[in-house]
Design an enzyme around this catalytic site. Structure first.
Site: not given
Ligand SMILES: Cc1ncc(COP(=O)(O)O)c(C=O)c1O
Lengths: 254, 617
Positions: A45, A56
């Site tokens: 990714e 995140d």
């Protein structure tokens, strides 16, 4: 066939790595990919950095900020990846937030991805409903897989809905958390992995969030087909740059 | 419908239906309220005996009956005959007197309902025509009506009759444009009325009067659009819920329940009581005589500055803490920029004995020390946001991350009309108390509900949403939204989102936001911390884009000057956010008899240091 789908047909536990494009240095994107290919990573990714990455934790946030400061942009990433298929056979996924894609133009973005040889997208803040209502035909036109997340709180009914809408794999978020914030897996995780695995979904499951070493990789893949390592991979890049990814990979999957 | 009949009646529908079919979730119980004189009461029956229909017609003085079962043409004929017969004297003399009286005027009408599937045999209507006044077409479903889905209205192109009909079944805000198209088409030539039901309910029998009002206004005004949210939280192209899957259960729960909870009488009672006794509402609508003389127009100030904690923010936090309690949440998180929303959240958490965590950018913590101290005194934990630019947008990111990490027991009290649906709509509804009060206060003072203009400053847009709310769909009321131009719109240090923003996604909402061409969110600037947000609520993005609202941006310097002027002319020290709204008086000429309401969103105590530095006091 889409490279992700054929990779998932192989009878093995998939090891997938996430890294932020243009980190630690702007020019590190391609060297990192080459190191990963050499280290026998199954799936990658590539993180398109965003100023406000809601899902995140600090490690990936900081890498995104650094990459943006290095001058990374959507256009830059496409330039860096222009010849990537001359060197790289691994399935490649771009993972990012929806706003930069929207600004580039969803159709133009998908067209570029298809041209480069990107196989799929993960856009955590593009929810299923919006995708289906507005964007699915575009993804399909360019043969891009769209990968959805599920979490321990996702209801069975919604998991089935997501399974029906998916065409590569389902990204199983291991715990209720942002990336990089939990240490180790307890019995709840194992129960959750098994529960979803027992649902007999049409798409394979790949676990992400909180995978950092051999132990967590093994636990995560006991009932699923693979696992994604993000923050721990970024930590490796912070300390070593693209060098030595093979050692890192061996420490997780000897 | 029975649970809020009176409120629904106030919307001036032509007909109100009362269901006399016991198995229905909406079956009518209790006493018939007094309705507006022009509202016709219709009893809805499903294969009831003629005797029962007659008895209910008399008892409730019905103006018509709607037959929703498999009643035959013969049944309709006999019923018609009975309904037009003068009544025999019954035991209840008063009631029969009423109904005898009615006979002289008009016999109750008969409406025969038919369920339409994917096709419909219109030839069956012929036999009914002589015995019914209206037909009604509803969607075929499990139940005899109220199934919530719409049928394919284009079937009515083949309608062979001239009997006027009611259109029913699944009509709601989400098919508003389809309904408008249908009404404009030849197929609607004999469409007499629209029957609205389940799509406007927050629970069976409980109508969402706000949504109904908006819908009715639009349907009655051809070519008009609504400026309220649709059921997925879209205002035109703006809004929605662009959230990662981790937030889905929380947001979905809130979306499923917020309207129902807000409509509960016990919720409203507690909310209203706290607004009155704790916040000190209604806040005065003050005629600013000297300011009016200075600008030669009639200026009223809506005094949100007099609320407990000093701003409008508390209207929303009271509403949301009651919501959180009803959702069974134990822990409250919030973001704050200047600290006003943080203080308002810490306040209600203290009031309810709930744990409170406030995220605040590290830079703001340093700039707004007094509010940090207030939050701590009120028992809140203030957590510095260390990521990104370490200001409001990053504090919001951190609050969202906290919610991802704590999906079960935590409610996130967002401080403005921003974030994923249902937040913008929910916060606007809590703040709507501002314009609800303006309406009756203005009626008392000026003999009319509508001002000519409402002016409010816009950061995220909550005080403006509240001040505009009742007026959104009344084009005769001018809406003026005031943004912070900072050091000038083109100076690179500005927060004028409508001027500088482009469509994008911020904090789960599609709206206008300040960003680089590459889609990275940029840092705004304003002297007032409360207007220092790179986005704007989706309602305002739509008001801007549609032209419904006039957007004016005001520089730091003009705002500070206007703030000082308010001190000198009226003895009121405004929050610097609110000062931006007052600066419009210099920019725009109003007529002498215009009634202009300015929302004074907060008081200036919190800004004293900024005023001191700026004016070298
Ligand atoms: C007094 C006052 N007015 C206005 C605002 C701006 O917020 P909103 O646009 O949501 O009303 C704030 C925010 O802190 C405020 O404190």
């Amino acid at each position: 066939m889409n490279r992700i789908v054929s990779k998932l047909k192989e009878n093995k536990k998939i090891l997938s790595l996430y890294f932020t494009a243009g980190y630690p240095n702007l020019a590190d994107t391609l060297p990192t990919l080459k190191q990963m290919e050499a280290a026998d990573v199954d799936l990658v990714e590539i993180g398109l950095p965003f100023s406000d990455p809601l899902a995140d934790g600090p490690t990936i946030q900081n890498s995104s900020t650094q990459a943006l400061n290095n001058g990374m942009t959507t256009q830059k990433l496409f330039e860096q990846l222009a010849g990537v298929r001359e060197h790289i056979n691994m399935p490649l996924i771009i993972m990012g937030y929806f706003n930069p894609v929207l600004q580039y133009g969803v159709d133009a973005f998908c067209a570029q991805c298809a041209q480069i040889g990107i196989d799929g997208l993960i856009l955590p803040d593009l929810p299923l409903e919006e995708y289906q209502e507005h964007y699915q035909p575009i993804f399909e036109k360019y043969g891009l897989a769209n990968i959805f997340l599920i979490t321990p709180q996702t209801s069975d009914a919604r998991i089935r809905q997501i399974d029906a809408a998916s065409n590569a794999f389902i990204y199983m978020v291991s715990t209720a958390s942002v990336t990089g914030s939990k240490s180790g897996f307890g019995p709840e995780q194992t129960t959750y992995f098994k529960r979803v695995s027992d649902m007999g979904l049409k798409n394979p499951l790949i676990v992400g969030f909180g995978i950092k070493d051999q132990e967590t990789f093994d636990t995560a893949t006991e009932y699923t087909q693979g696992a994604i390592i993000g923050s721990a991979c970024i930590k490796h890049l912070t300390e070593n740059g693209p060098q030595g990814i093979d050692t890192f990979v061996k420490s997780v999957r000897p | 419908m029975n649970r809020n009949t009176a409120e629904v009646d106030a919307l001036a529908a032509d007909y109100l239906g009362f269901i006399f079919w016991e198995p229905s979730k909406r079956a009518f119980q209790g006493k018939m309220p007094v309705l507006a004189p022009n509202t016709k009461k219709i009893g809805v029956f499903v294969d009831a005996s003629i005797k029962e229909v007659l008895q209910k017609t008399t008892e409730f003085d019905l103006d018509g009956v709607q037959l929703h079962g498999s009643e035959s043409p013969e049944y309709c004929a006999s019923l018609r005959q009975e309904l037009t017969q003068p009544k025999k004297v019954e035991s209840d003399v008063r009631l029969s007197a009423v109904s005898a009286d009615r006979q002289a005027v008009e016999a109750p009408v008969i409406i025969k309902a038919f369920a339409v599937g994917s096709t419909f045999d219109f030839s069956i209507l012929k036999a009914f025509e002589a015995h019914t006044d209206y037909f009604l077409f509803d969607t075929k479903g499990k139940l005899p009506g109220g199934n919530g889905a719409a049928f394919d209205w284009t079937l009515l192109q083949d309608y062979p009759s001239t009997t006027p009909f009611f259109l029913s079944g699944g009509i709601g805000p989400e098919n508003l444009t389809n309904i408008q198209e249908f009404l404009a088409s030849p197929a609607a030539a004999h469409c007499h009325a629209l029957d609205l039901n389940s799509k406007f309910e927050t629970a069976p029998g409980l109508k969402d009067t706000q949504a109904l009002e908006a819908f009715i206004t639009i349907i009655r005004t051809p070519n008009m659009q609504t400026y309220h949210a649709d059921e997925n939280g879209y205002y035109g192209e703006f809004g929605g819920a662009y959230i990662p899957e981790m937030l889905y259960p929380n947001v979905a729960e809130l979306k499923a329940k917020y309207l129902e909870i807000m409509a509960e009488p016990s919720f409203q009672e507690e909310f209203q009581q706290l607004l009155k006794d704790y916040v000190g509402r209604p806040s005065p609508l003050y005629f600013a005589k000297r300011l009016s003389e200075r600008y030669n127009t009639k200026i009223y100030l809506k005094r949100e500055d007099l609320n407990h904690t000093g701003a409008h923010k508390v209207n929303n936090t009271i509403g949301q803490i009651l919501m959180a309690k009803r959702l069974g949440k134990k822990r409250i998180i919030a973001e704050t920029g200047a600290g006003q929303h943080g203080v308002a959240t810490a306040t209600v958490c203290a009031l309810m004995g709930m744990e409170c965590i406030v995220y605040m950018g590290e830079i703001d913590i340093a700039r707004q020390a007094p509010n940090v101290a207030r939050m701590k005194m009120l028992g809140a934990t203030v957590v510095p946001a260390l990521s990104g630019s370490r200001t409001l947008k990053d504090a919001t990111n951190e609050a969202i991350r906290d919610w991802i990490n704590n999906p079960i027991d935590t409610h996130y009290i967002i401080g403005s009309v921003v974030g994923p649906h249902p937040y913008p709509d929910m916060v606007a509804r809590f703040q709507a108390v501002i314009s609800e009060e303006i309406e009756w206060q203005l009626l008392e003072k000026e003999g009319r509900k509508n001002p000519d203009y409402v002016i409010a400053c816009v950061g995220g847009g909550s005080n403006a949403a509240g001040a505009f709310y009742q007026y959104l769909d009344r084009p005769e009321v001018g809406i003026i939204a005031v943004e912070a131009a900072g050091k000038g719109v083109d100076s690179g240090e500005s927060a004028a989102t409508s001027a500088l923003g482009k469509v994008g996604i911020i904090h789960g909402s599609k709206t206008l936001l300040m960003q680089t061409p590459d889609g990275q969110i940029t840092e705004p600037y304003s002297i007032s911390a409360g207007l220092d947000y790179p986005g704007v609520g989706p309602m305002h993005a739509h008001l801007f884009q549609s032209g419904r609202g006039e957007f004016i941006s005001i520089t730091d310097a003009d705002a500070m000057k206007a703030g000082l002027e308010l001190c000198e002319l009226e003895g009121i020290i405004p929050a610097i956010e609110s000062s931006h709204a007052f600066a419009v008086l210099e920019k725009k000429q109003f007529k002498p008899d215009d009634v202009v309401v300015i929302n004074l969103s907060g008081r200036g105590d919190k800004d004293l240091n900024t005023y001191i530095d700026y004016f070298k006091l």
